[in-house]
Design an enzyme around this catalytic site. Structure first.
Site, PDB file in Angstrom:
ATOM      1  N   ASP A 201       0.828  -1.199   0.000  1.00 31.19           N
ATOM      2  CA  ASP A 201       0.000   0.000   0.000  1.00 31.19           C
ATOM      3  C   ASP A 201       0.866   1.254   0.000  1.00 31.19           C
ATOM      4  OD1 ASP A 201      -2.786   1.183   0.490  1.00 31.19           O
ATOM      5  OD2 ASP A 201      -1.639   2.047   2.144  1.00 31.19           O
ATOM      6  N   GLU A 270       1.555  -0.417  -5.003  1.00 31.52           N
ATOM      7  CA  GLU A 270       0.601   0.645  -5.348  1.00 31.52           C
ATOM      8  C   GLU A 270       1.360   1.960  -5.380  1.00 31.52           C
ATOM      9  OE1 GLU A 270      -3.504   2.575  -3.558  1.00 31.52           O
ATOM     10  OE2 GLU A 270      -1.752   2.319  -2.272  1.00 31.52           O
TER      11      GLU A 270
END
Length: 542
Positions: A201, A270
């Site tokens: 993330d 990401e």
């Protein structure tokens, strides 16, 4: 492709555990709920599942604020449940990927509880702390994506701490080697439990500029909102210093070095930066950094054949030896059939998944995409997302794509839970429930299943190069090539029939073998033309 390269061309099904299935009927989905639906997941024909955070957390950001990286939050189950999930998924041929939120922790993590006490404790330098300016204001002009300043005053230390997201999500200090090693140790904890990979993330947020320089202002006409709402003042700056620092490349190499000790495991990053494609190229370069990266370039409102062609070509020209992963839906953006279409057509949903699965790269497919679910309309009193609460009513937050998965059309809460769900089930989703679509031969669900199985038999789609053909809107046309095989691929992005001369697409116009069996709305060849019905698709071997 050998087993260790399973992720190339893979379809990775994202599960948002709070909303997938509630096994203990408390209104919140859980790991036993995922276990009970593994046969369903296997029926989709996907290669892996990525599970959004289920770690111990105060849930201020619904799991992306972690207070213990090695514990399961009780609302989701236990470590024993997770171990069972891994074993049963592997028995069905499904790989397991999990989120790792590395750039920040919860303010309830023991590391932060210790760090905030004073400036001399063992964890004093584990977070990004700074003195106030002489006038008492924050150290610089950095902003939080969730609104307002990126700094919060801590009276115990008489210093500010940095948070790129919520105030309850303090940023770790990756300039400290002890922090880097502790984070790598947490990753290895899950590798030892048998996971096959990680979705990392906000991975470009790990490092900050050590000099804490101000971000420069961005001219109004240049403000963009990829990855956040355009009404957010975060768009007013170039984010040159609060993320995407050069030092982070070394940390990517540390992660890859660790994963190399567990053959077959994979890291998917990401990435949201000022130049996401440039960052993706850097982060996936060679064989010593991340295996894959994905950006927000197709998670925007922009939708046209020319836009998708432009994004893919830009990536192809810049990410030379990296491997992309494409996504048009996830837990942070409006559901794609609402965001891109507003078309009242199940064929639109079928076409979109086929399109994204036919680009060079792997695919992340968000739960509900296989049902063609629309964005749910959430009343203000039902909103849970702190992002939506802050920016209401201009931005309603992310809850509309996070509502419970509908399983049974005639059951309470569409079969998700007998308890009151943490978010209401959309009334529109009952008719699209799994049980309804199971029994409908041409449903979005059955098309999704058939297409995934068919795609596995097409190595050119999974592994091949891509070369676009110039065609006018609303057609997207390209050739995929692998080991001497060439596939002509064409999509009609409109709800109107389109006709194009085959000779304008390929010099092999008199020698095309149409590939069938994918259960999509198919084009037809007649009188030297390709005739595509609304949202039609064509696959032909040259």
């Amino acid at each position: 492709m050998n087993e260790q390269m399973w992720w190339r061309g893979a379809v990775i099904y994202q599960i948002y555990p709070r909303s997938f299935y509630d096994a203990n009927q408390d209104g919140i989905g859980d790991l036993p709920g995922i276990i009970s639906k593994l046969d369903y997941i296997a029926s989709l024909g996907v290669d892996a599942i990525w599970i959004s955070p289920f770690f111990k957390s105060p849930m201020k950001d619904f799991g992306y604020d972690i207070s213990d990286y090695r514990e399961i939050d009780p609302i989701f189950g236990t470590l024993a449940d997770f171990d069972e999930l891994v074993i049963k998924a592997h028995a069905l041929g499904i790989k397991i990927m999990i989120d790792q939120v590395l750039s920040h922790t919860s303010d309830q993590h023991q590391w932060f509880i210790d760090s905030r006490e004073d400036q001399t404790n063992d964890k004093a330098d584990w977070y990004v702390w700074s003195d106030a300016k002489d006038d008492g204001t924050a150290p610089n002009n950095w902003l939080s994506i969730f609104g307002g300043t990126g700094w919060t005053w801590e009276p115990r230390r008489q210093q500010y701490y940095l948070h790129n997201f919520l105030t309850s999500q303090p940023d770790l200090n990756f300039h400290n080697p002890d922090v880097r090693q502790a984070v790598l140790d947490n990753i290895e904890f899950w590798l030892k439990r048998g996971v096959d990979g990680f979705r990392l993330d906000a991975i470009n947020f790990c490092y900050h500029d050590a000099q804490l320089r101000d971000n420069p202002a961005k001219a109004k006409e240049l403000r963009t909102s990829i990855g956040f709402d355009e009404k957010n003042p975060y768009a007013y700056q170039y984010h040159y210093f609060n993320n995407t620092q050069d030092e982070n490349l070394g940390f990517m190499e540390d992660i890859r070095s660790l994963l190399n000790q567990y053959p077959g495991t994979v890291a998917l990053g990401e990435i949201s930066s000022e130049d996401s494609l440039k960052t993706m190229a850097e982060y996936t370069q060679g064989e010593h950094r991340l295996h894959m990266g994905y950006s927000f370039d197709l998670l925007t409102d922009n939708f046209s054949a020319s836009y998708i062609k432009q994004v893919v070509q830009n990536l192809e020209s810049r990410v030379l030896d990296g491997w992309p992963c494409w996504s048009i839906s996830n837990h942070d953006v409006e559901r794609v059939v609402s965001r891109w279409g507003g078309f009242n057509s199940k064929d639109f949903a079928k076409m979109l998944f086929a399109m994204i699965s036919s680009l060079r790269g792997s695919v992340c497919s968000y739960q509900g995409e296989e049902l063609g679910l629309t964005e749910a309309d959430i009343a203000f009193e039902d909103i849970q997302d702190p992002y939506g609460i802050t920016f209401w009513p201009q931005f309603k937050g992310r809850d509309g794509c996070r509502t419970p998965h509908p399983w049974q059309h005639n059951a309470i809460n569409a079969g998700f839970s007998k308890g009151k769900p943490w978010l209401p089930v959309s009334n529109e989703h009952f008719a699209d429930s799994v049980d309804v679509q199971d029994e409908t031969v041409d449903s979005v669900l059955n098309s999704y299943r058939h297409f995934n199985r068919w795609r596995k038999e097409q190595p050119a789609l999974r592994y091949g190069d891509i070369n676009f053909i110039d065609t006018a809107e609303p057609l997207l046309t390209f050739v995929r090539q692998y080991e001497g095989e060439q596939l002509l691929v064409c999509f009609n992005f409109s709800d109107q029939k389109q006709t194009v001369a085959l000779s304008s697409l390929t010099q092999h116009s008199d020698n095309i073998t149409e590939l069938s069996g994918h259960k999509l709305v198919s084009a037809t060849i007649a009188d030297g033309t390709l005739q595509l019905p609304p949202f039609g698709c064509f696959y032909g071997k040259l």
